[in-house]
Structure formats: C-alpha cells, structure tokens
Design an enzyme around this catalytic site. Structure first.
Site, PDB file in Angstrom:
ATOM      1  N   LEU A   1     -13.730   9.907  22.306  1.00  0.00           N
ATOM      2  CA  LEU A   1     -13.710  11.131  23.095  1.00  0.00           C
ATOM      3  C   LEU A   1     -12.812  10.992  24.319  1.00  0.00           C
ATOM      4  O   LEU A   1     -12.301  11.982  24.839  1.00  0.00           O
ATOM      5  CB  LEU A   1     -15.133  11.497  23.547  1.00  0.00           C
ATOM      6  CG  LEU A   1     -16.148  11.788  22.436  1.00  0.00           C
ATOM      7  CD1 LEU A   1     -17.535  11.979  23.036  1.00  0.00           C
ATOM      8  CD2 LEU A   1     -15.732  13.021  21.645  1.00  0.00           C
ATOM      9  N   GLY A   2     -12.642   9.764  24.799  1.00  0.00           N
ATOM     10  CA  GLY A   2     -11.811   9.560  25.972  1.00  0.00           C
ATOM     11  C   GLY A   2     -11.836   8.106  26.394  1.00  0.00           C
ATOM     12  O   GLY A   2     -12.642   7.308  25.909  1.00  0.00           O
TER      13      GLY A   2
ATOM     14  N   GLY B   1     -10.370   3.688  33.192  1.00  0.00           N
ATOM     15  CA  GLY B   1     -10.197   2.365  33.736  1.00  0.00           C
ATOM     16  C   GLY B   1     -11.348   1.421  33.454  1.00  0.00           C
ATOM     17  O   GLY B   1     -11.174   0.203  33.480  1.00  0.00           O
ATOM     18  N   MET B   2     -12.543   1.968  33.199  1.00  0.00           N
ATOM     19  CA  MET B   2     -13.712   1.121  32.994  1.00  0.00           C
ATOM     20  C   MET B   2     -14.080   0.930  31.530  1.00  0.00           C
ATOM     21  O   MET B   2     -14.867   0.045  31.192  1.00  0.00           O
ATOM     22  CB  MET B   2     -14.921   1.716  33.736  1.00  0.00           C
ATOM     23  CG  MET B   2     -14.712   1.847  35.232  1.00  0.00           C
ATOM     24  SD  MET B   2     -14.544   0.274  36.078  1.00  0.00           S
ATOM     25  CE  MET B   2     -16.237  -0.286  36.061  1.00  0.00           C
ATOM     26  N   GLY B   3     -13.564   1.764  30.648  1.00  0.00           N
ATOM     27  CA  GLY B   3     -13.928   1.627  29.241  1.00  0.00           C
ATOM     28  C   GLY B   3     -13.567   2.843  28.422  1.00  0.00           C
ATOM     29  O   GLY B   3     -12.719   3.651  28.815  1.00  0.00           O
TER      30      GLY B   3
ATOM     31  N   VAL C   1     -15.143   6.081  25.642  1.00  0.00           N
ATOM     32  CA  VAL C   1     -16.294   6.880  25.249  1.00  0.00           C
ATOM     33  C   VAL C   1     -16.089   7.383  23.827  1.00  0.00           C
ATOM     34  O   VAL C   1     -15.026   7.916  23.497  1.00  0.00           O
ATOM     35  CB  VAL C   1     -16.508   8.084  26.194  1.00  0.00           C
ATOM     36  CG1 VAL C   1     -17.734   8.887  25.761  1.00  0.00           C
ATOM     37  CG2 VAL C   1     -16.678   7.603  27.633  1.00  0.00           C
TER      38      VAL C   1
ATOM     39  N   ASP D   1     -16.715   8.288  41.768  1.00  0.00           N
ATOM     40  CA  ASP D   1     -15.578   8.621  40.898  1.00  0.00           C
ATOM     41  C   ASP D   1     -15.613  10.101  40.524  1.00  0.00           C
ATOM     42  O   ASP D   1     -15.503  10.465  39.351  1.00  0.00           O
ATOM     43  CB  ASP D   1     -15.589   7.741  39.645  1.00  0.00           C
ATOM     44  CG  ASP D   1     -14.220   7.698  38.960  1.00  0.00           C
ATOM     45  OD1 ASP D   1     -13.215   8.080  39.604  1.00  0.00           O
ATOM     46  OD2 ASP D   1     -14.152   7.290  37.792  1.00  0.00           O
TER      47      ASP D   1
END
Length: 268
Positions: free
Chosen positions: A2-3, A6-8, A10, A119
């Site tokens: 889905l997207g 910077g952190m991971g 989805v 964020d």
C-alpha cells in the site's frame, strides 16, 4: 503493498487467524536489532492502541516475527491526503478545515495520553470517500518530553512539516504536532508546502528562521484570517503556538465566517 516510507512498508494482508483483511506495517529490520528501540516500540504501540478516538486508526496487534517488527492495523478504504491533493489540487477552505478538524481531535486525544506523533504529514492522513479522516502511524509515536528524534531513517517528506525544535536537542511536546498540522492546513488550502525548497539545507533553515507563509496571498478565495491561524500554529517558539490542535481549528472555523479569531495574535 500500500505504501512505503523511511521507517518501513505497509501491505494489505489477510489475517488467517481472525479472518479479516488488515493493513500490516513492517518496519526495517535494523530497527528490530536495537533492543532500546524494541522496548520503546512495544511501550508506545500499547499506549497508542489504548487511545479510543474515532479518527485514529485502530491498532489490532504488534510485535516481532522472524526478526521483523510489525503493526497490524485496521484497513481503511480511501486515499491518503497527499494523493488526494495531487489528484484534486487545493481544497476549498471549508473542506480543508473539516479534514484538519478531525485530525486535531485525534492529536488532542493522543497528547492527553502523553503521546507525540512526530510525523504529521498528508501521507499519514487517510481520507475516505465521505471525507472521514484517519491519522495513521501512531505505532511510531514517542512519549512527550523525549528529545528530538534522530534524523536517521526519517523520510525526506517528513522534513517538509517538521517543527523547528525537532532540529535541536530540546524536548519535543505535542506542540510540535500542532506546528506540523498547521503546515498541512496550509498545503490543503494552497496545494503547496509552506516552504518549497530546492535543498534540505534551505528547507531546514526556512523552518528555523523564515516567517510563516500567508495562504491568502496565493489565492484570494482563502480568508485572510487563516493567515493568522497558520502563523500562530507555525510559531518558532512552541510556547507561542496554539495550546491544543482543537484550539487552532476553532480559530480556523472563526476565520471562515469572518468572526474575530480567539486567542493572542500570532507573533511576527
């Protein structure tokens, strides 16, 4: 998928145990290797899951599988606000304030629970076909009072909405989220980020020293009162900002009607 950020990443996933489709965030593997981060991740995920606010994406579960930290969340049909703005352009002032108002409620509930999102940006706001808005990524929130987060792993897009104190070693409170929300309100009204910059250095310097932009100068259809609302929301000193996200939205509602804006005038 889905997207990704910077952190991971989805993903839309199927929970075979519960028999439901979910949104599954997988964090970068190096984060799972940090024992300090793991403890904080579990603590803040649990705190975020306890927040009962309709505009916060419900968190079903969290943990680590095969060395990968995960967050299992409700899958919401809709698009993120960044995609919506790219597709439709600037929103009408009343629609923009309506969406921001929902996110403000989510933030105030989080701040009351001692959490700072850190964020806030259009990509972390989901909007359904009925304009019901959700704030996502609370599983990556931090406890109020934590010092400025390290920039390592931070998505470049996040810098566009980052409060000045985030670039320092000072404590970060919920007013950092209010600054970011004011930036998002500006983008909803104008279709442009508050400080368009050709380089990261210029962008950071703008957050630290440039005066807040005036959206009414870009579009005559934007009430001038919203300039004051955004200017106070984007004040350099956190103490000069709106005390709560809902207070900012209340002032924005007044600006839409031409009524006097409650609160102290924005600092220059």
């Amino acid at each position: 998928m889905l997207g990704k950020g910077g952190m991971g990443e989805v993903y839309e996933a199927y929970d075979t145990a519960k028999g439901r489709v979910v949104a599954l965030k997988l964090l970068h593997q190096e984060l799972a290797g940090d024992p300090v981060y793991q403890v904080r991740f579990r603590r803040e995920s649990q705190a975020a899951a306890r927040i009962a606010e309709p505009h916060i994406i419900p968190i079903h579960d969290w943990g680590v599988i095969d060395g990968v930290l995960f967050i299992d969340m409700l899958r919401v049909p809709g698009v993120d606000l960044r995609t919506l703005l790219r597709k439709e352009g600037p929103l009408s002032p009343i629609r923009a304030v309506g969406i921001i108002e929902q996110i403000a409620g989510a933030l105030d509930a989080a701040h009351a629970g001692g959490l700072v999102h850190r964020d806030i940006k259009p990509a972390n706001i989901l909007v359904t076909a009925a304009d019901f808005a959700y704030l996502v990524d609370f599983g990556l929130a931090h406890t109020e009072g934590d010092s400025a987060v390290t920039m390592v792993g931070t998505a470049v897009g996040s810098y566009i909405y980052m409060a000045p104190e985030r670039f320092d070693v000072s404590d970060v409170t919920g007013r950092a989220d209010i600054y970011s929300l004011a930036c998002v309100l500006h983008e909803c009204l104008t279709g442009a980020s508050p400080f368009p910059a050709a380089s990261m250095n210029v962008l950071i310097r703008s957050h630290l020293s440039d005066p807040p932009p005036r959206p009414s100068m870009q579009d005559a259809g934007i009430p001038a009162g919203l300039d004051t609302v955004i200017a106070r929301g984007m004040a350099k000193n956190p103490a000069d900002r709106w005390p709560t996200a809902s207070a900012m939205v209340g002032a924005a509602r007044a600006a839409l009607t031409g009524a006097p804006i409650p609160g102290v005038p924005a600092p220059q």
